[in-house]
Structure formats: C-alpha cells, structure tokens
Enzyme design. Structure first.
Site, short mmCIF file in Angstrom:
data_model
loop_
_atom_site.label_atom_id
_atom_site.label_comp_id
_atom_site.label_asym_id
_atom_site.label_seq_id
_atom_site.Cartn_x
_atom_site.Cartn_y
_atom_site.Cartn_z
N CYS A 76 0.86 -1.21 -0.08
CA CYS A 76 0.17 -0.44 0.19
C CYS A 76 0.89 1.21 0.19
CB CYS A 76 -0.66 -0.04 1.02
SG CYS A 76 -1.62 -1.88 1.41
N ALA A 134 1.14 4.05 -1.67
CA ALA A 134 1.28 5.42 -2.96
C ALA A 134 1.01 6.24 -1.43
CB ALA A 134 0.12 5.30 -3.60
N PRO A 135 1.05 6.89 -1.85
CA PRO A 135 2.18 8.06 -2.47
C PRO A 135 3.17 7.76 -2.97
CG PRO A 135 1.83 9.90 -1.30
CD PRO A 135 1.08 7.65 -0.61
N GLY A 136 4.10 7.18 -2.03
CA GLY A 136 5.58 6.47 -2.59
C GLY A 136 6.62 7.42 -0.99
N LYS A 178 7.18 7.01 2.46
CA LYS A 178 8.09 6.43 2.79
C LYS A 178 8.75 5.41 2.27
CE LYS A 178 4.32 5.68 6.08
NZ LYS A 178 2.96 6.68 5.71
N ASP A 194 -3.02 -6.43 -5.26
CA ASP A 194 -4.16 -6.02 -4.37
C ASP A 194 -2.78 -6.50 -3.07
OD1 ASP A 194 -5.50 -5.99 -2.02
OD2 ASP A 194 -7.24 -6.74 -3.08
N ASP A 235 1.75 -0.01 5.65
CA ASP A 235 0.85 1.83 5.34
C ASP A 235 -0.17 1.23 5.07
OD1 ASP A 235 0.30 4.04 6.06
OD2 ASP A 235 1.92 4.88 4.51
N CYS A 245 -2.18 6.51 9.78
CA CYS A 245 -2.33 7.37 10.04
C CYS A 245 -3.61 7.48 10.50
CB CYS A 245 -2.59 8.51 8.84
SG CYS A 245 -3.93 8.56 7.56
#
Length: 451
Positions: A273, A275-277, A279, A321, A339, A392
């Site tokens: 998971c 995106a957006p990249g 990490k 996925d 994430d 988050c």
C-alpha cells in the site's frame, strides 16, 4: 470549550489579500460540490482553474470551508428560510464559502458578500444573488448571537461530526479536546532532507540563504519544519531531489526499520500500500535495499514512480492488491512495511473533507481490510523477518485493538515496538502519536517479528 474563531484561527489563509473575482468564488463552489454532497473529495483539487495570483485564496476557501464545515452548515440552516434544492448544491457551497470568509478570513466584508453573491451569475443562477446577499448581510449583523446559538451543539462548537466527536471522546477521554484543536488548524509544512545529498543542518543553511526559516524536528533525524509554508518549487534543490515534503510522524517509519535494515545491505523489503511513496523513498534514501512496492491504485502508483524519478531512486513497482498474492513472485521478504488503508483520523487537518466524507460504518470495514492485509502479508515474510504496521489513524479499532487481535490469532508473531523512545505513547503492543498543533500528525506504529 476551545473553538476557532475570527480571532484565533491560524489558517494560512489569514492575511491573504483579496484580489477579487467572481470566477474565483464560482470555481471554489464547483470544487466543493462533490464534498458537500458526499460524492468526492479535495484530493485532486486543481488550482489551475484560477489565475496564479488567486490560487492561495482558492485553496484557502476550499480547505477552510471544509475545516469549519459543521459550524458553517449550522449557520446556513439558521440563515435560510428554506433549504436549497439538491440541484442547487453549488449555491449552497457559495453560501458556505461566504460564511467562512466573513468569520475566518481577513477579506473586506463588502467583497466577501458582494463577490460571493455575484458569483451565482457565473453558475447560471442569477436568482440566487439576492438570496445569498440577504443571508450574508444578516450574518454580518447577527454573527455573535447566531454563533452562540449554534455552538450549543458540541459537534458544531468543536467542528467535528457528532459520531466522530463521540468516538474521540471515548477513545481519548483526556486528550480529545487537544485532538480536535489540532484537527481544526492547518498542519505545518515539514520537509525530509535527502541524506544522499547532505544532512539537514546543511540544508537548513540553504533555506536560510533562500529567505526561508525552519526548525529541526525533535524526533525525525531528517526532518525540518518550515515556519511558514511555501510552494515546493521555492525549496532549494527540490527539482534535483534534495528534499521532499513529509510529516515528521511519517518519517519515523525509517527510524523504526533502521535497526533491522542498516546491518543488512541488499535486504529484500516490501512496501505494501505504498502510494504516494514518501516512505518508499525515505527507505531508499537511507538504506541499500532491494525494495519492492505494491499498490492497488494505478494512478497513485504512477505518483510513486514520479517521486522516485525526481529523487533518482529505483524500486520494483507492482500494481496489485496487497490482500492477495497474484502479484508476488514467491520469494519471501526480509522486512515488510504495511502502511494500511485507514480512516485518516490522524491527518484530518491536512484532509478536512474527511469530516464530511467519513462515515461510522467505514471503521469496521477498514478494520476488516487491515486484518486481511496483516494475515496475507505475514505469510510473505521469512522466519525472523520484521513487519512494521502503520496507520495515520487515532482510533484504537484500527490500531492497538487491531494488533492485539492479530497477535492472538498468530502464534509466531511477537511485538518488538520500542518503549524507550521520546515520541508518542504506549498503546497496546504499538505506539500512538496524536496530532499536535505546529508539530506531527496522528500516527500509529507496531513492529512485529516472525519467530
């Protein structure tokens, strides 16, 4: 009870000079229609539909209206004789924008009223100019009384939907007020210095030379927080990959994985998971690893590729996925970063449309997805490997409760989340950060080892 008002709101839109423009307000109304009707978000907000001089105010209107939406909607109900029809959601949005300007922005009242009402003509609804003008002029006269009346509802006063306010009070009985206050202010602009191009002390000097002031982050060793947000293209070396924008809490991913990755050059690492990249890039900036990144959203995965290209980094990207295995090549990973998709309740200040779009029924569905991701990715981890779970979110159902349930059903999993760090607080087998004004976002981390 603490609440933002015309004197305490720290929105960066304060002090923005109003350059006028019916088109500006009409564009903001169009952008807000998907949000107030529950059909879209501000994620892909395009500020190029207005002239460059108006873009800061355009964003301030869109994000500020979402941030204060519960109070704006309550006031709109008081001001209207009868609600607008569904087909007039754009006029409803204009009214909300007008109320926000009068209460929260330093825009002359005559401009806030006249140009907001006049913008209805650009939406092809001349009849609405008189309605909007009357509502906003009444608010000018009766603002104090009307605000006092609607603020009797705690959800209005704290600018959070009732279900979310109740959830926060139950989860954090001693902290919910501070969480709401932080959610109601814009988050600071925090940078991550690319250590391949120098350290943050040197970059701090570059910022100073460019007339930009910043301070060191307390817990993220590559982090700097700007005193005043700016356009990314004003950052020295941004186009050359010297720096990126990333919140301090998100940067702690590298701190937690560092002890595992640093001694093992060439480690095979999965960012699930991804995106957006942010990490993904941070790990590649710091460690010599074989990084694989997967995401189910092809558009967002393309953003990861763009970010890595700007930074001069490479990873193996896969569209797939992470709760399935059809994208996997069959070779186990030494470390996995999950994430996980979550409610975003730790980053509401950066995505205030969450207040309108998130539903209480979303939380069990997200928790179920997180559980499936954990179970599936655990089988891809080699014995002795480490999985870092991150969200988050500030909701226990997605965080401490989620990890506790995983540990119960997974005999070979053991928590190794550090307890001797200066950030966050213990939360079950993990560590929880809550959003703090002028500091980090809300985040949860749990580090697990496969025995």
């Amino acid at each position: 009870m603490s609440k933002p008002d015309a004197h305490t709101d720290k929105s960066p839109s304060r002090g923005i000079r109003n350059d006028g423009g019916l088109a500006l307000r009409a564009a903001a109304a169009r952008a807000l229609v998907p949000v107030i009707t529950g059909k879209g978000s501000l994620t892909q907000l395009d500020d190029h539909q207005v002239v460059s001089r108006d873009r800061a105010l355009f964003k301030a209107l869109c994000y500020g209206t979402c941030r204060t939406l519960p109070r704006l909607q309550a006031l709109a109900e008081k001001l209207l004789v009868k609600p607008f029809k569904a087909r007039d959601a754009d006029i409803q949005a204009l009214l909300l924008i007008g109320i926000h300007q009068l209460l929260y922005l330093r825009i002359p009242a005559h401009a806030a009223v006249g140009e907001t009402a006049g913008a209805a003509r650009l939406l092809g609804k001349d009849w609405a100019t008189r309605v909007l003008n009357g509502c906003l002029r009444r608010l000018q006269r009766e603002a104090s009384d009307l605000e006092a009346e609607v603020d009797k509802d705690p959800a209005v006063a704290w600018l959070h939907p009732p279900w979310l306010l109740k959830t926060l009070r139950q989860a954090w009985p001693d902290d919910w007020r501070a969480i709401c206050d932080a959610n109601n202010q814009p988050g600071p602009m925090t940078l991550r210095v690319n250590r391949r191009h120098g350290d943050r002390d040197a970059y701090l000097d570059r910022l100073d030379a460019a007339g930009l002031s910043a301070r060191l982050c307390l817990h993220a060793p590559d982090g700097l927080t700007l005193d005043t947000p700016c356009d990314v293209h004003a950052l020295p070396g941004f186009e050359d990959g010297n720096v990126s924008v990333q919140d301090e809490a998100a940067q702690l991913t590298a701190v937690l994985l560092g002890p595992i990755l640093a001694p093992r050059p060439g480690s095979r690492v999965l960012d699930a998971c991804c995106a957006p990249g942010g990490k993904t890039a941070h790990l590649l900036e710091l460690f010599d690893i074989d990084l694989h990144a997967v995401d189910s959203d092809a558009v967002r995965l393309a953003r990861v590729e763009d970010a890595l290209t700007r930074l001069g980094l490479t990873a193996t990207l896969a569209h797939g996925d992470a709760s399935e295995q059809d994208w996997w090549d069959g070779t186990p990973f030494d470390s996995i970063l999950l994430d996980a998709p979550c409610s975003g309740t730790g980053v509401i200040r950066r995505h205030p449309d969450i207040k309108r779009l998130r539903r209480p029924s979303d939380i069990p569905a997200l928790a179920a997805l997180q559980g499936r991701l954990l179970d599936n990715l655990w089988s891809l981890l080699r014995p002795g490997g480490t999985l870092l779970y991150a969200t988050c979110s500030v909701l226990p159902e997605e965080n401490a409760d989620q990890i506790q349930a995983f540990l119960v059903r997974t005999p070979d999993a053991r928590a190794t989340t550090p307890t001797d760090v200066a950030w966050g607080r213990p939360s079950g087998a993990g560590r929880q950060l809550l959003p703090v004004i002028d500091s980090q976002d809300g985040f949860f981390y749990a580090r697990l080892i496969k025995q």
